[in-house]
Design a protein around this motif. Structure first.
Motif, PDB file in Angstrom:
ATOM      1  N   VAL A 152      -5.230 -12.119  33.218  1.00  0.00           N
ATOM      2  CA  VAL A 152      -6.527 -11.924  32.552  1.00  0.00           C
ATOM      3  C   VAL A 152      -7.002 -13.231  31.921  1.00  0.00           C
ATOM      4  O   VAL A 152      -8.179 -13.591  32.013  1.00  0.00           O
ATOM      5  CB  VAL A 152      -6.422 -10.805  31.490  1.00  0.00           C
ATOM      6  N   THR A 153      -6.073 -13.946  31.281  1.00  0.00           N
ATOM      7  CA  THR A 153      -6.443 -15.224  30.659  1.00  0.00           C
ATOM      8  C   THR A 153      -6.957 -16.206  31.699  1.00  0.00           C
ATOM      9  O   THR A 153      -7.970 -16.890  31.478  1.00  0.00           O
ATOM     10  CB  THR A 153      -5.227 -15.838  29.935  1.00  0.00           C
ATOM     11  N   PHE A 154      -6.286 -16.264  32.848  1.00  0.00           N
ATOM     12  CA  PHE A 154      -6.708 -17.195  33.893  1.00  0.00           C
ATOM     13  C   PHE A 154      -8.080 -16.824  34.456  1.00  0.00           C
ATOM     14  O   PHE A 154      -8.946 -17.683  34.628  1.00  0.00           O
ATOM     15  CB  PHE A 154      -5.664 -17.222  35.009  1.00  0.00           C
ATOM     16  N   TYR A 155      -8.295 -15.555  34.721  1.00  0.00           N
ATOM     17  CA  TYR A 155      -9.587 -15.128  35.253  1.00  0.00           C
ATOM     18  C   TYR A 155     -10.715 -15.381  34.258  1.00  0.00           C
ATOM     19  O   TYR A 155     -11.791 -15.873  34.635  1.00  0.00           O
ATOM     20  CB  TYR A 155      -9.543 -13.642  35.639  1.00  0.00           C
ATOM     21  N   LEU A 156     -10.485 -15.054  32.982  1.00  0.00           N
ATOM     22  CA  LEU A 156     -11.532 -15.266  31.982  1.00  0.00           C
ATOM     23  C   LEU A 156     -11.795 -16.753  31.762  1.00  0.00           C
ATOM     24  O   LEU A 156     -12.944 -17.163  31.576  1.00  0.00           O
ATOM     25  CB  LEU A 156     -11.131 -14.594  30.657  1.00  0.00           C
ATOM     26  N   THR A 157     -10.740 -17.564  31.800  1.00  0.00           N
ATOM     27  CA  THR A 157     -10.913 -19.013  31.638  1.00  0.00           C
ATOM     28  C   THR A 157     -11.712 -19.591  32.796  1.00  0.00           C
ATOM     29  O   THR A 157     -12.621 -20.412  32.592  1.00  0.00           O
ATOM     30  CB  THR A 157      -9.545 -19.714  31.547  1.00  0.00           C
ATOM     31  N   SER A 158     -11.387 -19.172  34.012  1.00  0.00           N
ATOM     32  CA  SER A 158     -12.125 -19.645  35.189  1.00  0.00           C
ATOM     33  C   SER A 158     -13.583 -19.215  35.126  1.00  0.00           C
ATOM     34  O   SER A 158     -14.497 -19.987  35.456  1.00  0.00           O
ATOM     35  CB  SER A 158     -11.462 -19.123  36.468  1.00  0.00           C
ATOM     36  N   CYS A 208      -8.580 -16.202  42.502  1.00  0.00           N
ATOM     37  CA  CYS A 208      -9.433 -16.795  41.471  1.00  0.00           C
ATOM     38  C   CYS A 208      -9.501 -18.307  41.628  1.00  0.00           C
ATOM     39  O   CYS A 208     -10.563 -18.912  41.449  1.00  0.00           O
ATOM     40  CB  CYS A 208      -8.907 -16.416  40.091  1.00  0.00           C
ATOM     41  N   ARG A 209      -8.369 -18.926  41.963  1.00  0.00           N
ATOM     42  CA  ARG A 209      -8.374 -20.371  42.207  1.00  0.00           C
ATOM     43  C   ARG A 209      -9.350 -20.719  43.327  1.00  0.00           C
ATOM     44  O   ARG A 209     -10.155 -21.655  43.215  1.00  0.00           O
ATOM     45  CB  ARG A 209      -6.970 -20.850  42.603  1.00  0.00           C
TER      46      ARG A 209
END
Length: 445
Positions: A236-242, A394-395
């Protein structure tokens, strides 16, 4: 109309919603996800559909890039602009890649998604990540630089190495340009071949829903939605950061270049859904090049920036690297000093260059970074291997959008945008067909 010829704009035909590519791809992703969830074995068995589609696209990437760049450069009157465009592109790549790394570092320190897990690295099973570590150690700066030069002309196309194709295309384009009138028959032949290959792209893209269906069914069937439950904080953190990076950072860049990031996303919706379904930004590379030309970016800039960006402008991968590295450190109870984090940032800046836009490249790059930074145990990568596939999507999406923005920005810097085509897309929202077709207007330079 031949590839590279200018001419009147093709009228945009309204098609039923069910015949639009993005609707078909979205439907295929939903159907694939349902099959993967409720019939996992069937979902895994559908993997060849996704693999087959990606192979179709990768088969034509090299000739599309080669023909686009060669015909673009061969028609240029000022060869000095090639170096100028490349210089601006690399300056953009370096700056925003660094920003992405810093964003990942800051978010990891603020959110601390791995804090409290208290995992002993010695208890982790590292066999599954050994192959990634080996591949990472094989990637040195010298081997990367030498790898840009193909051993043979045909070798660049056989191996499908984008940087080798780029190197060969630029060299041959310059050669044809300096050869003058004697080379015109070759240029016209390449323009005709380019029209054929772009038509082939359009044909292959009709199979995109099948590829997305198979790939997404495999992902859900193999890994399952439940596999992300224990590591949901990181995902979740990675998706929201992206998402934050795309909307805020790239959004501000887009506004400065005279367009809306949301309009760009809408314009590329079919390609973005395809990237989501296949977890690979390469699956939509030829279509992205076509869409950028249709939006008014000149061919010579599209040909240079897009394929180069696939190796050097990986915003999503960079966010992932610093965020995942600090997650591993937090999960294993290791406190990194400011100096350690700056070292991690510096190493990541170097190791991120040259990663291809394909599934798994981000994980290999992370392994390369951690193998050089002793403070973070490389064994900790076993913690995130199971969810890497979900973060790969996501990347790829973030990398894809970042390269589209870079292409428009560099075209703006060069004052080479076709304003009528640009306004049609970003002001009047006349997006046209979903798939690549031959006949984008020629670069006036």
């Amino acid at each position: 109309m031949a590839f590279g010829e200018s001419g009147p704009a093709t009228p945009i035909k309204r098609t039923p919603f069910y015949a639009q590519l993005y609707v078909q791809v979205l439907t295929a992703i939903v159907a694939g996800g349902l099959i993967g969830h409720f019939a996992p074995e069937t979902g895994v068995a559908l993997k060849p559909l996704g693999d087959g589609f990606i192979r179709l696209v990768k088969m034509i990437i090299a000739p599309v890039i080669f023909l686009t760049i060669v015909t673009g450069i061969a028609g240029m009157r000022n060869l000095g602009s090639v170096g100028r465009v490349a210089g601006k592109a690399f300056a953009y790549f370096l700056f925003f890649s660094t920003i992405a790394l810093i964003v990942g570092l800051i978010v990891a320190n603020v959110v601390q998604p791995g804090a409290g897990m208290n995992i002993d690295p010695a208890t982790l099973e590292t066999g599954a990540v050994d192959d990634y570590v080996k591949k990472a150690k094989d990637q040195t700066i010298v081997s990367f630089l030498l790898g840009i030069i193909p051993e043979t002309v045909a070798g660049a196309f056989v191996d499908g190495n984008l940087l080798q194709v780029l190197f060969l295309a630029i060299s041959f384009g310059i050669a044809l340009s300096t050869a003058g009138e004697a080379a015109r028959p070759v240029v016209r032949l390449f323009e005709a071949l380019g029209a054929g290959f772009f038509r082939l792209v359009a044909i292959f893209m009709r199979a995109a829903p099948i590829g997305a269906f198979g790939a997404f069914a495999f992902t859900i069937g193999k890994y399952g939605i439940g596999s992300i439950a224990n590591l949901a904080a990181l995902v979740v953190t990675f998706y929201l950061t992206s998402l934050l990076f795309v909307i805020v950072v790239l959004g501000l860049v887009a506004r400065g270049a005279g367009f809306s990031i949301f309009t760009l996303i809408r314009y590329l919706k079919a390609e973005l859904l395809l990237v989501l379904g296949t977890s690979s930004s390469e699956s939509a590379l030829p279509s992205l090049m076509d869409k950028m030309e249709r939006a008014g970016c000149p061919r010579k800039i599209v040909g240079l920036v897009v394929p180069t960006g696939y190796s050097f402008n990986l915003d999503g991968t960079n966010i992932y690297m610093t965020l995942a590295a600090l997650f591993i450190a937090q999960a294993t109870g290791i406190t990194l000093s400011l100096g350690d984090q700056l070292l991690l940032l510096g190493v990541a800046m170097l190791s991120s260059k040259g990663a291809a836009g394909v599934t798994g490249a981000g994980f290999i790059t992370l392994a390369a970074t951690l193998s050089i930074v002793p403070s973070v145990p490389i064994a900790g990568m076993a913690l995130i291997l199971g969810i890497d596939r979900f973060m790969s999507e996501c990347r790829a999406l973030t990398n894809f959008i970042g390269n589209a923005v870079a292409t428009i920005v560099v075209s703006r810097w060069e004052k080479a945008i076709n304003e009528d085509q640009f306004a049609a897309v970003f002001t009047h929202h006349k997006f046209g067909p979903d798939t690549a077709l031959p006949g984008p207007e020629a670069d006036p330079d």
